[in-house]
Scaffold this active site. Structure first.
Site, PDB file in Angstrom:
ATOM      1  N   TYR A 146     104.595  10.311  25.293  1.00  0.00           N
ATOM      2  CA  TYR A 146     103.966  10.640  26.582  1.00  0.00           C
ATOM      3  C   TYR A 146     102.547  10.108  26.556  1.00  0.00           C
ATOM      4  O   TYR A 146     101.845  10.235  25.548  1.00  0.00           O
ATOM      5  CB  TYR A 146     103.960  12.159  26.792  1.00  0.00           C
ATOM      6  CG  TYR A 146     103.196  12.638  28.005  1.00  0.00           C
ATOM      7  CD1 TYR A 146     101.985  13.316  27.856  1.00  0.00           C
ATOM      8  CD2 TYR A 146     103.674  12.437  29.287  1.00  0.00           C
ATOM      9  CE1 TYR A 146     101.277  13.779  28.970  1.00  0.00           C
ATOM     10  CE2 TYR A 146     102.971  12.895  30.402  1.00  0.00           C
ATOM     11  CZ  TYR A 146     101.776  13.562  30.240  1.00  0.00           C
ATOM     12  OH  TYR A 146     101.074  14.006  31.330  1.00  0.00           O
ATOM     13  N   ASP A 190      97.841   4.688  21.635  1.00  0.00           N
ATOM     14  CA  ASP A 190      97.397   5.834  22.423  1.00  0.00           C
ATOM     15  C   ASP A 190      97.026   6.939  21.421  1.00  0.00           C
ATOM     16  O   ASP A 190      97.889   7.665  20.932  1.00  0.00           O
ATOM     17  CB  ASP A 190      98.500   6.293  23.376  1.00  0.00           C
ATOM     18  CG  ASP A 190      98.070   7.526  24.137  1.00  0.00           C
ATOM     19  OD1 ASP A 190      98.856   8.006  24.984  1.00  0.00           O
ATOM     20  OD2 ASP A 190      96.965   8.028  23.897  1.00  0.00           O
ATOM     21  N   LYS A 211      90.701  14.256  24.585  1.00  0.00           N
ATOM     22  CA  LYS A 211      90.745  15.533  23.850  1.00  0.00           C
ATOM     23  C   LYS A 211      89.507  15.754  22.972  1.00  0.00           C
ATOM     24  O   LYS A 211      88.430  16.077  23.465  1.00  0.00           O
ATOM     25  CB  LYS A 211      92.052  15.599  23.047  1.00  0.00           C
ATOM     26  CG  LYS A 211      93.302  15.621  23.959  1.00  0.00           C
ATOM     27  CD  LYS A 211      94.578  15.722  23.163  1.00  0.00           C
ATOM     28  CE  LYS A 211      95.810  15.508  24.024  1.00  0.00           C
ATOM     29  NZ  LYS A 211      96.198  16.681  24.796  1.00  0.00           N
TER      30      LYS A 211
HETATM   31  P1  KE4 Z   1      95.456  14.043  29.765  1.00  0.00           P
HETATM   32  O1  KE4 Z   1      95.565  13.250  31.050  1.00  0.00           O
HETATM   33  O2  KE4 Z   1      96.320  15.284  29.793  1.00  0.00           O
HETATM   34  O3  KE4 Z   1      94.014  14.319  29.334  1.00  0.00           O
HETATM   35  O4  KE4 Z   1      96.021  13.117  28.575  1.00  0.00           O
HETATM   36  C1  KE4 Z   1      97.318  12.592  28.692  1.00  0.00           C
HETATM   37  C2  KE4 Z   1      97.829  12.227  27.310  1.00  0.00           C
HETATM   38  C3  KE4 Z   1      97.823  10.909  26.926  1.00  0.00           C
HETATM   39  N1  KE4 Z   1      98.258  10.529  25.708  1.00  0.00           N
HETATM   40  C4  KE4 Z   1      98.703  11.450  24.815  1.00  0.00           C
HETATM   41  C5  KE4 Z   1      99.186  10.993  23.475  1.00  0.00           C
HETATM   42  C6  KE4 Z   1      98.722  12.822  25.156  1.00  0.00           C
HETATM   43  O5  KE4 Z   1      99.186  13.726  24.269  1.00  0.00           O
HETATM   44  C7  KE4 Z   1      98.274  13.230  26.427  1.00  0.00           C
HETATM   45  C8  KE4 Z   1      98.297  14.675  26.879  1.00  0.00           C
HETATM   46  N2  KE4 Z   1      98.860  15.593  25.959  1.00  0.00           N
HETATM   47  C9  KE4 Z   1      99.416  16.807  26.530  1.00  0.00           C
HETATM   48  C10 KE4 Z   1     100.070  17.575  25.375  1.00  0.00           C
HETATM   49  N3  KE4 Z   1     101.385  17.131  25.150  1.00  0.00           N
HETATM   50  C11 KE4 Z   1      98.375  17.619  27.235  1.00  0.00           C
HETATM   51  C12 KE4 Z   1      98.831  18.993  27.617  1.00  0.00           C
HETATM   52  C13 KE4 Z   1      99.184  19.079  29.078  1.00  0.00           C
HETATM   53  O6  KE4 Z   1      99.834  18.154  29.597  1.00  0.00           O
HETATM   54  O7  KE4 Z   1      98.813  20.108  29.680  1.00  0.00           O
END
Ligand code: KE4
Length: 433
Positions: A150, A245, A273
């Site tokens: 993801y 990523d 993060k």
């Molecule tokens: P954000 O847009 O949520 O800041 O980041 C997206 C993203 C991109 N790449 C990786 C590897 C990620 O894990 C994420 C977001 N991670 C999720 C947890 N699986 C955030 C939690 C959520 O979606 O509320």
């Protein structure tokens, strides 16, 4: 109903009943709604160190850590002090600041692939922008992602595999058009041969391959020996860019992220993060010749009102400066090994079949009896068993990821006694399952 009109604190149930009328699913991000484990999400009132306290006053040892950012623990004194000092100087200017220069220097110093960097406001923005940049730089349209990975909710990345690995992608959400999906190819993770086939069929059209170098989003799944180097080799041979990523793994697995740990250098890296210390942030960076194509230096457009926001930079810098101390990662490795060995031991003692994957301080306990090294093997896990485990641990005061297909995180605030408490709680829970 405001706090003043309430004569008592609402419970999570009451707040959730209100929330579902006001926000889709009652939350601002789907995983928080507990649909992966059932039940009512706990509404959090405060957090400090390795613990969170819900609105009913129950305190939990927290292994979600806001999905990765809270590597120093919640309400870290130095981060909070830095934010207090910054608040009086204003919250956003829409103009360049020294803080952004310092953040760029910190990231470039730490992350091997990054010679130049652009700050944005989320991981999604970072990956969306990195893909646009890769397409703009190469003049090619197609991208490759991997099943179970993801990368945020950008249209190009909400795509699932077509019938065969080399077929064009299909939308994985309403609202993603077929024309967008057809430019995304999906391959199985940890299968270098499958990617070779995709490049054999589409190589000249592929702008980039984007991968979570250690996957967190199907649960924690490490790359097989040599796999990341194979991605590096095949992309280089075909003139495609390799994007790591590292939104989750950046500054998590090492100060230089997975690319430092596995010694494979991508062309572009996305971050998020941890670099915001808990405030909204993202970043993409990499080779100078590529980043110099980004507006206003180059023609690839990308912008953001709050990009490089002074408060996010303040919290991020306070965090990243503490991570210059490499003994932090030695401590996190020891803590991760102790916790996960303990969880595996008490599951085995109770005769419960689990597989715990871990890299450093990110881990997942899968309820399965065979190795988990890609999406199909992860998907075999018993979600219902995980849901029972999750809720029983929650009742024991341990807050794990509310989904079998998420990573959990240990931070520097997880003292040994909290790890031991967690293992003992798991011993009781596994015996009760
Ligand atoms: P954000 O847009 O949520 O800041 O980041 C997206 C993203 C991109 N790449 C990786 C590897 C990620 O894990 C994420 C977001 N991670 C999720 C947890 N699986 C955030 C939690 C959520 O979606 O509320």
């Amino acid at each position: 109903m405001s706090a003043s009109r309430r004569d008592r604190q609402s419970s999570s149930e009451e707040l959730f009943a209100r929330a579902v009328e006001l926000m889709p699913g009652g939350v601002n991000s789907p995983v928080r709604a507990f649909r992966g484990v059932g039940g009512t999400p706990r509404f959090i009132a405060s957090a400090r160190g390795a613990t969170m306290t819900d609105v009913e006053g129950r305190t939990y040892i927290d292994y979600v850590g806001s999905w990765g950012p809270m590597i120093l623990g919640h309400a870290d004194a130095e981060v909070i002090d830095a934010l207090h000092a910054a608040l009086g100087r204003g919250t956003s200017y829409g103009a360049p600041t020294e803080l952004e220069v310092e953040m760029a220097e910190e990231i470039i110093d730490a992350v091997p692939s990054v010679e130049m960097v652009r700050m944005v406001n989320s991981g999604t923005e970072a990956t969306m922008s990195a893909l646009r940049l890769a397409r703009g730089f190469t003049g090619r349209n197609k991208i490759v992602k991997f099943e179970g990975c993801y990368h945020g909710h950008g249209d190009s990345l909400l795509v699932k595999a077509g019938s065969g690995v080399a077929t064009l992608g299909l939308p994985d959400s309403p609202g993603v058009t077929a024309s967008v999906a057809q430019d995304t190819l999906t391959a199985p993770f940890n299968d270098a041969a499958a990617l070779e086939k995709i490049f054999a069929a589409h190589g000249a059209d592929i702008a980039a391959v984007i991968v979570e170098p250690v996957v967190g989003n199907m649960g924690c799944v490490p790359p097989r020996e040599g796999y990341l180097q194979a991605l590096r080799d095949v992309t280089r041979r075909h003139g495609a860019l390799l994007i790591f990523d590292e939104v989750m793994t950046g500054f998590r697995l090492a100060r230089g992220g997975a690319q430092e740990l596995y010694r494979v250098t991508p062309d572009l890296t996305t971050l998020g993060k941890i670099i915001g210390g808990g405030l909204p942030v993202g970043a993409y960076g990499g080779r100078r010749d590529i980043l110099e194509r980004v507006a206003p230096a180059g023609p690839v457009y990308q912008a953001g009102t709050l990009s490089g926001n002074p408060l996010a930079m303040t919290a991020g810098l306070a965090t990243l400066r503490r991570l210059r101390d490499r003994t932090v990662y030695e401590r996190l490795e020891r803590a991760g090994r102790r916790l996960c060995d303990g969880l595996s031991e008490v599951a085995r003692e109770a005769g419960v079949r689990t597989v715990t994957n871990r890299v450093g301080s990110m881990f997942t306990t899968f309820f399965t009896d065979s190795p988990v090294n890609d999406w199909p093997s992860a998907a075999k896990s018993d979600r219902s068993a995980y849901g029972k485990f999750f809720h029983a641990m929650l009742a024991e005061g341990v807050y794990l990821a509310p989904s079998q297909f998420e990573a959990a995180f240990i931070g520097v605030a997880h003292a040994d006694e909290l790890l031991e408490q967690t293992i003992e709680a798991a011993r009781r829970v596994f015996r009760s399952l």
